[in-house]
Design an enzyme around this catalytic site. Structure first.
Site, PDB file in Angstrom:
ATOM      1  N   HIS A 273       0.841  -1.194   0.000  1.00 36.98           N
ATOM      2  CA  HIS A 273       0.000   0.000   0.000  1.00 36.98           C
ATOM      3  C   HIS A 273       0.875   1.242   0.000  1.00 36.98           C
ATOM      4  CE1 HIS A 273       0.466  -2.482   3.475  1.00 36.98           C
ATOM      5  NE2 HIS A 273       1.074  -1.451   3.947  1.00 36.98           N
ATOM      6  N   CYS A 274       2.193   1.065  -0.093  1.00 34.23           N
ATOM      7  CA  CYS A 274       3.081   2.230  -0.016  1.00 34.23           C
ATOM      8  C   CYS A 274       3.831   2.430  -1.339  1.00 34.23           C
ATOM      9  CB  CYS A 274       4.093   2.042   1.105  1.00 34.23           C
ATOM     10  SG  CYS A 274       3.364   1.652   2.672  1.00 34.23           S
ATOM     11  N   ILE A 275       4.751   1.508  -1.611  1.00 32.52           N
ATOM     12  CA  ILE A 275       5.725   1.733  -2.675  1.00 32.52           C
ATOM     13  C   ILE A 275       5.110   1.888  -4.062  1.00 32.52           C
ATOM     14  CG2 ILE A 275       7.901   0.923  -3.645  1.00 32.52           C
ATOM     15  CD1 ILE A 275       7.842   1.770  -0.587  1.00 32.52           C
ATOM     16  N   LEU A 277       2.282   3.061  -4.756  1.00 34.65           N
ATOM     17  CA  LEU A 277       1.308   4.163  -4.811  1.00 34.65           C
ATOM     18  C   LEU A 277       1.907   5.522  -4.460  1.00 34.65           C
ATOM     19  CD1 LEU A 277      -1.712   2.420  -2.992  1.00 34.65           C
ATOM     20  CD2 LEU A 277      -1.025   2.268  -5.376  1.00 34.65           C
ATOM     21  N   ASP A 278       2.678   5.551  -3.369  1.00 33.60           N
ATOM     22  CA  ASP A 278       3.122   6.849  -2.831  1.00 33.60           C
ATOM     23  C   ASP A 278       3.797   7.756  -3.863  1.00 33.60           C
ATOM     24  OD1 ASP A 278       2.095   5.837  -0.548  1.00 33.60           O
ATOM     25  OD2 ASP A 278       4.004   5.537   0.484  1.00 33.60           O
TER      26      ASP A 278
END
Ligand code: SAJ
Length: 452
Positions: A273-275, A277-278
């Site tokens: 949910h981080c790499i 998308l961020d």
């Protein structure tokens, strides 16, 4: 005594009531740290089911033991509620809600906006509000500040507003909320001071920065750094494939450099949910300012091509056995987005499975952390890792390298193994023909190569 002094006093004597909006993998550990520091904590989540199970002392977050939740609930220091009106009781509120991307890869700020509205309806003089959700630079000042000041409260005087990026790494055995340094940036110096005091009450190291934008960018730099470097090693895997070199040997040897290098490893793509998308939050903001963030776009292009690259490898490996993908039985090992966790969000395994099924393969999966998942409205179950399942498969594809899988058992019973994570590098020579991510060879067992 001014609002700032009053709030600092309540933080220091632990009489402040702390709100946490969003009780997920970020909010729940944070709520527990505030409760353990002696504060009364009101956890607000829109999921009634989540609140009910927490109030029964049951944790839905892998890194938070249920016993810890039960203890804080029993002590009266933690309450979970879906009633937003309880936010009125809070002196400080941290927001840890999702910031996903829309289908067009634009920021989906709906959760942040909903949280901001709930807080605006319940804020009062003397309140501190901290946004933790990863977002584009400017969100705190451009989205949250006007909404809160519309209530007639001046940020920096009547209320305090800050940004503090979450740095939770799900499943990390060493780094947790309490011992991971916490960056804090505020809309005004008073906001930084109050937010630093709040987090300093329960987190070992506080890193104040001069503005909310700086803090927002710290987070985006951290995760863009990862996405770009993962993209680099994924491209290196493709380079090594074309040169017939073992990319893992190259990376392991490069990692012996004691300075100026940081090890990343190639794989079937990036999930979580981080790499994935961020970095697109930053790319989107810069597009609004007519600037193209080329590193982010290129890394995303390479990383999102990896599932297709893996499927092409599987097709070539089957072809060596005079088999087509169409009609072949393929067993995927590991579908979580990274090893030793049960989270599947954005997992590249789903792309690999879809691409294989589009080519007519019959695909099963085994993942000890993910016994089943919902797909197109129905439940899809994994299969047990048995000798029969391995012998039945025309190809076994290792996508996520969970530690608790017996890879020697896999290579002892499978005929063909496509290994995207170099987990078989440590197994003894066996029955299986092993095809690594970068083409060392497509047929000669590794052990025999040493003599070539
Ligand atoms: N991945 C690779 N090669 C690598 C590292 C990761 O292919 O060298 C893949 C993983 O398999 C996964 C994806 O990238 O699919 C993301 O992996 P990750 O290790 O970055 O794990 P995350 O998504 O849990 O990232 C979190 C991030 N935490 C937050 O954003 C709050 C990140 O900042 C952390 O640095 C990272 O954990 C971590 O340290 O593991």
């Amino acid at each position: 005594m001014g609002m700032k002094e009053q709030l600092l006093t309540r933080i220091n004597d632990r009489s402040a009531v702390i709100g946490v909006v969003g009780l997920g993998y970020v909010g729940l550990p944070l709520a527990m740290e505030f409760a353990k520091a002696g504060f009364k904590v009101i956890g607000y989540d829109i999921s009634t089911r989540t609140c009910d199970s927490l109030m029964k002392g049951q944790s839905h977050i892998q890194d938070v033991p249920s016993a810890e939740v039960a203890e804080q609930v029993k002590a009266g220091r933690f309450v979970a509620t879906d009633q937003e009106g309880r936010l009125k009781e809070c002196d400080a509120i941290s927001i840890a809600v999702p910031t996903p991307l829309s289908k067009t890869r634009d920021p989906d700020m709906s959760f942040v906006q909903a949280a901001t509205e709930a807080i605006a309806r319940n804020c009062h003089p003397g309140m501190l509000v901290v946004l933790e959700s990863t977002t584009y630079p400017g969100t705190t000042r451009e989205v949250m500040q006007p909404r809160i000041e519309a209530q007639g409260l001046k940020v920096g005087r009547d209320v305090f507003l800050a940004f503090s990026p979450e740095r939770v790494d799900p499943g990390n055995p060493k780094w947790h909320t309490k011992n991971t340094p916490k960056v804090v940036g505020g809309v005004t110096p008073e906001c930084v001071e109050v937010a630093s005091a709040l987090y300093g009450s329960c987190i070992d190291t506080i890193v104040p920065v001069s503005s909310a934008e700086a803090a927002e960018l710290v987070k985006l730099l951290e995760n863009t750094f990862r996405a770009v470097n993962i993209g680099l090693v994924n491209e290196m895997a493709i380079v090594c494939d074309k040169l017939g070199v073992n990319v893992w040997e190259v990376i392991d040897a490069a990692a012996t450099k004691p300075f100026g290098y940081m090890k990343f490893t190639p794989g079937p793509g990036i999930g979580g949910h981080c790499i994935p998308l961020d970095p697109h939050y930053l790319a989107w903001k810069m597009r609004m300012l007519n600037y193209k963030t080329r590193f982010i776009d290129l890394a995303s292009e390479i990383n999102s091509e990896m599932p297709e690259y893996v499927v092409r490898k599987v097709a070539r490996a089957l072809n060596t056995d005079r088999k087509a993908v169409n009609g072949s039985h393929i067993l995927i090992l590991g579908i979580a987005y990274k090893k030793d966790i049960d989270d599947m969000r954005e997992s590249p395994a789903f792309d690999v499975m879809r691409l294989l099924e589009e080519r007519g393969a019959i695909v099963d999966y085994h993942d000890p952390y993910v016994p089943r998942f919902q797909e197109h409205g129905h439940s899809r179950a994994g299969v047990p890792l048995t000798k029969e399942a391995l012998e039945h498969a025309d190809a076994v594809v290792i996508v996520t390298d969970h530690t608790n899988v017996d890879y020697q058992f896999v290579v002892d019973h499978a005929g063909l193994v496509v290994d995207t994570r170099n987990t078989t590098g440590k197994t003894k020579q066996s029955k299986a023909r092993i095809v690594p991510l970068s083409k060392l060879s497509e047929g000669i067992p590794e052990g025999e190569l040493a003599h070539l």
